[in-house]
Design a protein around this motif. Structure first.
Motif, PDB file in Angstrom:
ATOM      1  N   GLN A  75      54.436  46.403 -32.655  1.00  9.65           N
ATOM      2  CA  GLN A  75      54.787  45.004 -32.412  1.00  9.65           C
ATOM      3  C   GLN A  75      56.028  44.622 -33.209  1.00  9.65           C
ATOM      4  O   GLN A  75      56.918  43.950 -32.698  1.00  9.65           O
ATOM      5  N   MET A  76      56.118  45.069 -34.464  1.00  7.52           N
ATOM      6  CA  MET A  76      57.301  44.798 -35.286  1.00  7.52           C
ATOM      7  C   MET A  76      58.533  45.411 -34.628  1.00  7.52           C
ATOM      8  O   MET A  76      59.579  44.778 -34.526  1.00  7.52           O
ATOM      9  N   ALA A  77      58.417  46.638 -34.138  1.00  9.92           N
ATOM     10  CA  ALA A  77      59.557  47.297 -33.489  1.00  9.92           C
ATOM     11  C   ALA A  77      59.969  46.559 -32.219  1.00  9.92           C
ATOM     12  O   ALA A  77      61.161  46.381 -31.953  1.00  9.92           O
ATOM     13  N   ARG A  78      58.982  46.107 -31.439  1.00 16.06           N
ATOM     14  CA  ARG A  78      59.301  45.408 -30.183  1.00 16.06           C
ATOM     15  C   ARG A  78      59.989  44.073 -30.431  1.00 16.06           C
ATOM     16  O   ARG A  78      60.848  43.668 -29.658  1.00 16.06           O
ATOM     17  N   THR A  79      59.599  43.373 -31.484  1.00 20.61           N
ATOM     18  CA  THR A  79      60.200  42.065 -31.748  1.00 20.61           C
ATOM     19  C   THR A  79      61.561  42.194 -32.431  1.00 20.61           C
ATOM     20  O   THR A  79      62.345  41.256 -32.387  1.00 20.61           O
ATOM     21  N   THR A  80      61.839  43.324 -33.042  1.00 20.17           N
ATOM     22  CA  THR A  80      63.113  43.528 -33.716  1.00 20.17           C
ATOM     23  C   THR A  80      64.161  44.124 -32.776  1.00 20.17           C
ATOM     24  O   THR A  80      65.333  43.766 -32.848  1.00 20.17           O
ATOM     25  N   PHE A  81      63.736  45.033 -31.909  1.00 19.34           N
ATOM     26  CA  PHE A  81      64.677  45.740 -31.036  1.00 19.34           C
ATOM     27  C   PHE A  81      64.263  45.597 -29.574  1.00 19.34           C
ATOM     28  O   PHE A  81      63.107  45.791 -29.227  1.00 19.34           O
ATOM     29  N   GLU A  82      65.241  45.310 -28.721  1.00 20.22           N
ATOM     30  CA  GLU A  82      64.966  45.180 -27.296  1.00 20.22           C
ATOM     31  C   GLU A  82      64.838  46.538 -26.614  1.00 20.22           C
ATOM     32  O   GLU A  82      64.073  46.691 -25.670  1.00 20.22           O
ATOM     33  N   ARG A  83      65.592  47.522 -27.100  1.00 19.50           N
ATOM     34  CA  ARG A  83      65.571  48.851 -26.501  1.00 19.50           C
ATOM     35  C   ARG A  83      65.637  49.909 -27.595  1.00 19.50           C
ATOM     36  O   ARG A  83      66.197  49.667 -28.662  1.00 19.50           O
ATOM     37  N   THR A  84      65.096  51.081 -27.306  1.00 17.62           N
ATOM     38  CA  THR A  84      65.166  52.203 -28.237  1.00 17.62           C
ATOM     39  C   THR A  84      65.395  53.498 -27.472  1.00 17.62           C
ATOM     40  O   THR A  84      65.126  53.575 -26.262  1.00 17.62           O
ATOM     41  N   HIS A  85      65.890  54.500 -28.193  1.00 12.26           N
ATOM     42  CA  HIS A  85      66.105  55.820 -27.604  1.00 12.26           C
ATOM     43  C   HIS A  85      65.793  56.859 -28.678  1.00 12.26           C
ATOM     44  O   HIS A  85      66.545  57.017 -29.639  1.00 12.26           O
ATOM     45  N   HIS A  86      64.655  57.548 -28.534  1.00 14.23           N
ATOM     46  CA  HIS A  86      64.190  58.542 -29.508  1.00 14.23           C
ATOM     47  C   HIS A  86      64.300  59.948 -28.920  1.00 14.23           C
ATOM     48  O   HIS A  86      64.004  60.150 -27.750  1.00 14.23           O
ATOM     49  N   ILE A  87      64.687  60.888 -29.761  1.00 14.05           N
ATOM     50  CA  ILE A  87      64.717  62.303 -29.371  1.00 14.05           C
ATOM     51  C   ILE A  87      64.063  63.117 -30.473  1.00 14.05           C
ATOM     52  O   ILE A  87      64.431  63.027 -31.646  1.00 14.05           O
ATOM     53  N   SER A  88      63.076  63.906 -30.090  1.00 10.73           N
ATOM     54  CA  SER A  88      62.366  64.802 -31.007  1.00 10.73           C
ATOM     55  C   SER A  88      62.603  66.228 -30.523  1.00 10.73           C
ATOM     56  O   SER A  88      62.541  66.500 -29.323  1.00 10.73           O
ATOM     57  N   ALA A  89      62.889  67.146 -31.462  1.00  6.93           N
ATOM     58  CA  ALA A  89      63.219  68.513 -31.050  1.00  6.93           C
ATOM     59  C   ALA A  89      62.983  69.502 -32.193  1.00  6.93           C
ATOM     60  O   ALA A  89      62.629  69.116 -33.310  1.00  6.93           O
ATOM     61  N   ASN A  90      63.229  70.774 -31.879  1.00 11.19           N
ATOM     62  CA  ASN A  90      63.157  71.879 -32.853  1.00 11.19           C
ATOM     63  C   ASN A  90      61.772  71.987 -33.478  1.00 11.19           C
ATOM     64  O   ASN A  90      61.628  72.069 -34.697  1.00 11.19           O
ATOM     65  N   TYR A  91      60.752  72.034 -32.640  1.00  5.96           N
ATOM     66  CA  TYR A  91      59.378  72.078 -33.123  1.00  5.96           C
ATOM     67  C   TYR A  91      59.050  73.418 -33.764  1.00  5.96           C
ATOM     68  O   TYR A  91      59.210  74.465 -33.145  1.00  5.96           O
ATOM     69  N   ALA A  92      58.577  73.365 -34.991  1.00  4.17           N
ATOM     70  CA  ALA A  92      57.997  74.536 -35.652  1.00  4.17           C
ATOM     71  C   ALA A  92      56.500  74.246 -35.741  1.00  4.17           C
ATOM     72  O   ALA A  92      56.087  73.314 -36.450  1.00  4.17           O
ATOM     73  N   ILE A  93      55.703  74.997 -35.018  1.00  2.00           N
ATOM     74  CA  ILE A  93      54.271  74.731 -34.895  1.00  2.00           C
ATOM     75  C   ILE A  93      53.503  75.856 -35.566  1.00  2.00           C
ATOM     76  O   ILE A  93      53.691  77.024 -35.234  1.00  2.00           O
TER      77      ILE A  93
END
Length: 159
Positions: A75-93
């Motif tokens: 909710q804090m993120a939604r009220t602070t920012f109208e849009r977001t773009h996240h990228i997650s990569a290079n997984y070491a599992i």
């Protein structure tokens, strides 16, 4: 050389397929998390498809526990920012039965207003996560984000 597989060969193959399946499902879980951050910003319904009930997330701006805590964070993120773009990569599992540890990289751009895309806040870093196999599939139980860099104006009083 025989073309007939032995019981041992089949057991090794079966274990390897199970391990590869777990790795793919865990990578998909990490991707599902970042995709939902960007695509399902109006709802918290997706949280149980990614996190355990008692999940614990740690970010530079605070800690969030349980699905209710995560909903408040979203909710804090939604009220602070109208849009977001996240990228997650290079997984070491690192698999360990019904538990696993994931180390990965994450970058994110947070746009305050659609009509002002240049006024954004960007971050990059790595995260370590613990995931567990549940009856519904793999879920994140612990997530710790280590901020490496940031650019732009962070939310007031944050980071």
């Amino acid at each position: 050389m025989s073309l007939t597989a032995t019981t041992d060969d089949l057991a090794v193959l079966s274990r390897r397929v199970a391990e590869l399946t777990d790795r793919v499902e865990i990578a998909e879980l990490c991707d599902r998390y970042t995709a939902n951050l960007d695509k399902n910003r109006g709802s918290d319904d997706w949280l149980p498809s990614v996190f355990t009930e008692d999940a614990h997330l740690t970010f530079p701006m605070g800690e969030y526990k349980g699905l209710a805590g995560l909903a408040a964070f979203q909710q804090m993120a939604r009220t602070t920012f109208e849009r977001t773009h996240h990228i997650s990569a290079n997984y070491a599992i690192r698999l360990d039965g019904d538990r696993a540890e994931v180390a990965a990289h994450l970058t994110a751009v947070h746009v305050r207003r659609r009509e002002e895309p240049d006024g954004h806040f960007a971050i990059g870093g790595h995260y370590d996560a613990e995931v567990v196999r549940t009856p519904q599939g793999w879920r994140i139980s612990r997530f710790v984000f280590d901020l490496v860099w940031r650019a732009g104006e962070p939310p007031a009083g944050k980071v």
